[in-house]
Design a protein around this motif. Structure first.
Motif, short mmCIF file in Angstrom:
data_model
loop_
_atom_site.label_atom_id
_atom_site.label_comp_id
_atom_site.label_asym_id
_atom_site.label_seq_id
_atom_site.Cartn_x
_atom_site.Cartn_y
_atom_site.Cartn_z
N GLY A 1 0.84 -1.19 0.00
CA GLY A 1 0.00 0.00 0.00
C GLY A 1 0.87 1.24 0.00
N ALA B 1 -6.29 4.84 -5.12
CA ALA B 1 -6.48 3.45 -4.70
C ALA B 1 -5.43 3.06 -3.65
N ARG B 2 -4.38 3.86 -3.50
CA ARG B 2 -3.33 3.65 -2.52
C ARG B 2 -2.69 2.27 -2.68
N ASP B 3 -2.56 1.87 -3.94
CA ASP B 3 -2.10 0.54 -4.29
C ASP B 3 -0.77 0.69 -5.01
N SER C 1 -10.87 6.39 -3.79
CA SER C 1 -11.29 5.83 -5.07
C SER C 1 -12.79 6.00 -5.24
N LYS D 1 -5.82 -7.98 0.77
CA LYS D 1 -4.54 -7.56 1.30
C LYS D 1 -4.49 -7.76 2.82
#
Lengths: 295, 434
Positions: free
Chosen positions: A40, A260-262, B387, B426
């Motif tokens: 993240g 999206a902090r991905d 998002s 996750k």
């Protein structure tokens, strides 16, 4: 070179090399490593290794395909238009007359200004007819009794509106590079051509064009890379809309990382983008070599 | 190399080293404990007020050996700056947090819960909207000194002259049909019947301003688990509510893009859908006579928006108890709330603080307070908020330009769901679901 000179030379190059290693190569390597982990944006450590899962998610996302297609269309439109326009301006302003020099300055001016500021201005210029007022372009169209256009508010026109603005903004820099090349051509060649009875077109075709061909290739390559990095104009003018029609790859990467902090996904997209840009640049280089060999 | 050049080079390097060392030498009072505070860079008056509040804190806590140091960062880059500091383990002790970021930052473990420090007197005195805003998965993470209010301003000269009497109380809020009728009524008398600020550059305006339409019709932006979007954001209730909103553009009662950012102050707009922050400038606009009414309802309940900057403790904070003293000071009605609210014009965040602001007894500010005490919703606190808000804003922009409501909301839901699903897979702090 003696030993001492070697050391001096090394010392001169060392700072640049260190900076390139630190700020270019290391981030590139880091992008590739991050892209195979689940991580993240704010995680202090990498999550588990996930192989190509980030790449699979990337290619499963229709928004990525859409942004890649938009970026490709933008590049294919901007590169020929901008190069041609820059060449036309260079030929036109290649004269010491003050009026031509003034024109040169005015064409060059947009490259000096901030792209962000220009995007805000052009957004206002493109404004459709609305209840409280009308943008300049639509005002002109209405004045000429032509139908007004939605420009940035239409999924069909928005990308082209951004193409036009980008060509206008970028052509000045390329014009300067062409001008430098034009001024390198010895006057004797034109004299010789004229003695052989060549008209203006034949002079351009057989003297000017071959002389500036390497420069033209350079311009095309640089413009391609700039065009592929499209981000500021659509981000400010349309935010990637309407209906995703101006979403670019770089905006996709930005949103994957910061919305999206991905970080894993964003780095996978960045890695794919990096490889694509490298391949395109290498392909252009090879093409240049083939053309040079033929001459 | 000539000798002189060599001396110069050595001297230059020495100066650089000395200067670097100076930068590192912070004021070193061994007895003083420094608490670092990060805040967003607001308007000049706001920053000045913040500095004064922190100076007063330092004055009052000198005997305890505590000193707060505040650093401001530009508004637009603040969140990115904090995210990057988190990844490199260099967060400050006390963080200012924009309301919608409570979810993502709490989920990422960037904030620590403050439940242990919040006494019940303080909790009961806070506006309920601020408690909701700061709560994520059952724990309280932030509290704010002020909140925001979203209302509809109307131009008395246009609206009342046409025989319309907009309501001043939340219970009397117009229905959507009444609102559309009123707009049709004033349409011949105003260039812009309703200003919606569709030219706003931020995504957040759209979610802030138009989520109340969805809440009023009994809908939600995201499921209670904070991870279900498909079937929720594109539900039949939401589609119906947003279709009613689209009517505004199709009947030319509002414009989907605007060349004029502030048609209401210019007297061009009859109604203006905007926040408390416009009130001071409207009050100072010569010749503008205006009133304030609650948002119209799309469904059976009145709903309104809330949310603003608030304070939390970061993961990297070593002494939460000492750092909490700073937040407590910032929330103190006299020491913290009064100076900052006087500077930024927001709505005070504690019931007891209203005693210092007599203007909240009267319209228009009475409505701000009434809304926040009874009907305000903060935006959802979810790990995927950023998002969600960008997808929803994108859909609303397209819908205003004529896109099909059902399709646009479904695409927005699917794009946010994609992010939620990856979040779900996750491991890490985001998995601590109750």
């Amino acid at each position: 070179m003696n030993r001492r000179e070697h050391i001096t030379a090394f010392l001169f190059v060392a700072p640049a090399c260190a900076l390139i290693l630190l700020f270019v190569l290391w981030p590139v390597v880091n992008t590739f490593t991050t892209s195979v982990y689940q991580v993240g944006l704010t995680d202090p450590q990498y999550g588990p290794f996930c192989g190509l899962a980030n790449y699979r998610a990337l290619f499963d996302d229709p928004a990525f395909g859409r942004s890649a297609a938009n970026t490709a269309v933008f590049t294919l439109a901007v590169v020929p238009l901008q190069t041609a326009l820059a060449l036309v301006f260079a030929l036109w302003t290649n004269s010491p007359a003050w009026s031509r020099r003034a024109l040169r300055v005015s064409v060059f001016l947009p490259t000096v200004l901030s792209l962000t500021v220009l995007s805000v201005l052009w957004r206002l210029l493109y404004e459709p007819a609305s209840l409280s007022g009308t943008g300049l372009f639509n005002g002109l169209l209405a004045g000429l009794h032509l139908p007004t256009q939605p420009f940035l508010t239409s999924p069909r026109q928005a990308l082209w509106a951004i193409v036009i603005m980008s060509v206008w903004q970028g052509a000045g820099l390329q014009m300067m590079i062409f001008l430098a090349a034009l001024q390198q051509i010895p006057a004797e060649r034109y004299e010789a051509a004229r003695l052989d009875g060549a008209g203006r077109w034949h002079q351009f075709r057989h003297v000017t064009l071959p002389a500036i061909a390497p420069t033209a290739f350079f311009v095309v390559m640089v413009t391609t890379i700039f065009a592929l990095k499209l981000f500021v104009q659509p981000f400010i003018m349309t935010r990637g809309g309407p209906e995703g029609s101006t979403m670019s790859v770089v905006q996709y990467i930005y949103e994957a990382a910061f919305f999206a902090r991905d970080l894993g996904l964003a780095c996978a997209a960045g890695a794919v983008f990096f490889v694509a840009v490298c391949l395109i640049a290498v392909a252009q280089r090879l093409l240049l070599r083939v053309v040079e060999d033929r001459q | 190399m000539p000798v002189r050049a060599r001396i110069f080079l050595v001297g230059f390097v020495a100066v650089v080293i000395w200067a670097t060392a100076q930068c590192r030498r912070a004021p070193e009072d061994t007895d003083t404990q420094v608490i670092t505070v990060w805040a967003h860079h607001g308007r000049e008056a706001e920053n000045l007020a913040m500095r004064r509040i922190i100076d007063a804190f330092n004055e009052a806590h000198r005997a305890l050996g505590l000193r707060a140091e505040i650093t401001f960062f530009p508004d637009r880059q603040y969140a990115d700056k904090v995210s990057i500091a988190s990844a490199s383990g260099s967060l400050p002790d006390v963080l200012e947090v924009d309301g919608p970021y409570v979810g993502p930052w709490a989920a990422e473990g960037l904030l620590q819960p403050i439940d242990d420090f919040v006494r019940s007197e303080l909790r009961d005195d806070m506006l309920p909207s601020l408690i909701q805003q700061g709560t994520f998965r059952g724990s309280l993470y932030t509290l704010g000194a002020f909140d925001s209010a979203l209302v509809v301003y109307y131009n008395r000269d246009i609206v009342e002259k046409n025989g319309l009497m907009p309501p001043g109380r939340l219970d009397d809020a117009w229905t959507w049909d009444q609102f559309l009728d009123a707009l049709e009524h004033v349409k011949p008398h105003a260039a812009v019947p309703l200003s919606l600020h569709m030219d706003d550059q931020s995504d957040e305006w759209f979610t802030y301003a138009f989520s109340p339409l969805i809440w009023s019709n009994g809908g939600r932006l995201i499921g209670a688990d904070g991870l279900t979007v498909v079937g929720v954001l594109d539900s039949p209730e939401n589609t119906a509510a947003i279709r009613r909103w689209q009517d505004l553009f199709q009947r030319k009662l509002a414009e989907p893009t605007s060349t004029n950012p502030n048609p209401f102050a210019a007297g061009l707009a009859a109604f203006d859908w905007t926040g408390h922050w416009m009130l001071p400038s409207f009050e100072h606009t010569e010749g503008l006579r205006f009133g304030v009414m609650p948002l119209p309802r799309t469904g059976s309940v009145a709903a309104c928006a809330s949310g603003s900057w608030c304070w939390g403790l970061s993961r990297d904070c070593d002494d939460p108890a000492a750092s909490w003293l700073v937040i407590e000071w910032l929330l103190d009605p006299e020491q913290g709330i009064q100076p900052i609210v006087r500077a930024n014009g927001a709505v005070p965040g504690r019931r007891s603080a209203f005693a210092l602001f007599p203007e909240y007894e009267h319209m228009p500010r009475r409505l701000f307070r009434e809304q926040l005490e009874s009907a305000a919703h903060p935006r959802p606190r979810t790990a995927i908020y950023l998002s969600l808000t960008s997808a929803f804003a994108r859909a609303l922009r397209d819908i205003a330009l004529g896109a099909d409501v059902q399709t646009a909301l479904r695409q927005a839901a699917e794009s946010a769901q994609r992010v939620a699903n990856r979040q779900h897979d996750k491991p890490g702090p985001s998995d601590n679901r109750p």
